[in-house]
Motif scaffolding. Structure first.
Motif, short mmCIF file in Angstrom:
data_model
loop_
_atom_site.label_atom_id
_atom_site.label_comp_id
_atom_site.label_asym_id
_atom_site.label_seq_id
_atom_site.Cartn_x
_atom_site.Cartn_y
_atom_site.Cartn_z
N ASP A 1 7.04 -4.37 11.46
CA ASP A 1 7.52 -3.81 10.19
C ASP A 1 7.67 -2.29 10.27
N TYR A 2 6.73 -1.66 10.93
CA TYR A 2 6.76 -0.19 11.06
C TYR A 2 7.99 0.26 11.85
N SER B 1 10.88 -1.30 12.18
CA SER B 1 12.08 -1.50 11.34
C SER B 1 12.24 -0.37 10.34
N LYS B 2 11.14 0.01 9.71
CA LYS B 2 11.18 1.09 8.72
C LYS B 2 11.55 2.42 9.38
#
Length: 105
Positions: free
Chosen positions: A90-91, A93-94
């Motif tokens: 997730d990190y 992608s962000k």
């Protein structure tokens, strides 16, 4: 000013030191640097307190590490003082959405 995320995967200690020097140079040049340790690099880092502290001392924020890998290999306690353990997928992608370029070691 460039935004770079250094994704460190290699388990070889020498390859963990290379991005450290790169990060120091880029920070001095005014670039924004984020560091993520993922997989085998976390295991190597768990055995080297000095290297963990050096990364933590040069960055404006704690380096990140994968919480799932840390839990799977019983590294959570060792790494949690010097790394922020998070879900790395997730990190990443962000960070890409925020305009960070990924550089992999």
């Amino acid at each position: 000013m460039a935004n770079m995320l250094l994704l460190i995967i290699s388990g070889e200690e020498e390859r963990l030191r290379m991005p450290l020097n790169f990060a120091k140079t880029q920070i001095k040049a005014g670039n924004k640097i984020k560091v993520v340790f993922w997989g085998p690099s976390q295991k190597t880092l768990s055995n080297n307190y000095e290297l963990r502290r050096e990364y933590a001392s040069i960055l404006n924020e704690k380096p990140k590490g994968c919480i799932n890998y840390a839990r799977m290999h019983n590294l959570e306690t060792t790494l949690s003082n010097d790394l922020e353990l998070i879900p790395v997928g997730d990190y990443l992608s962000k960070a890409v959405d925020e305009g960070f370029e990924l550089i992999t070691f």
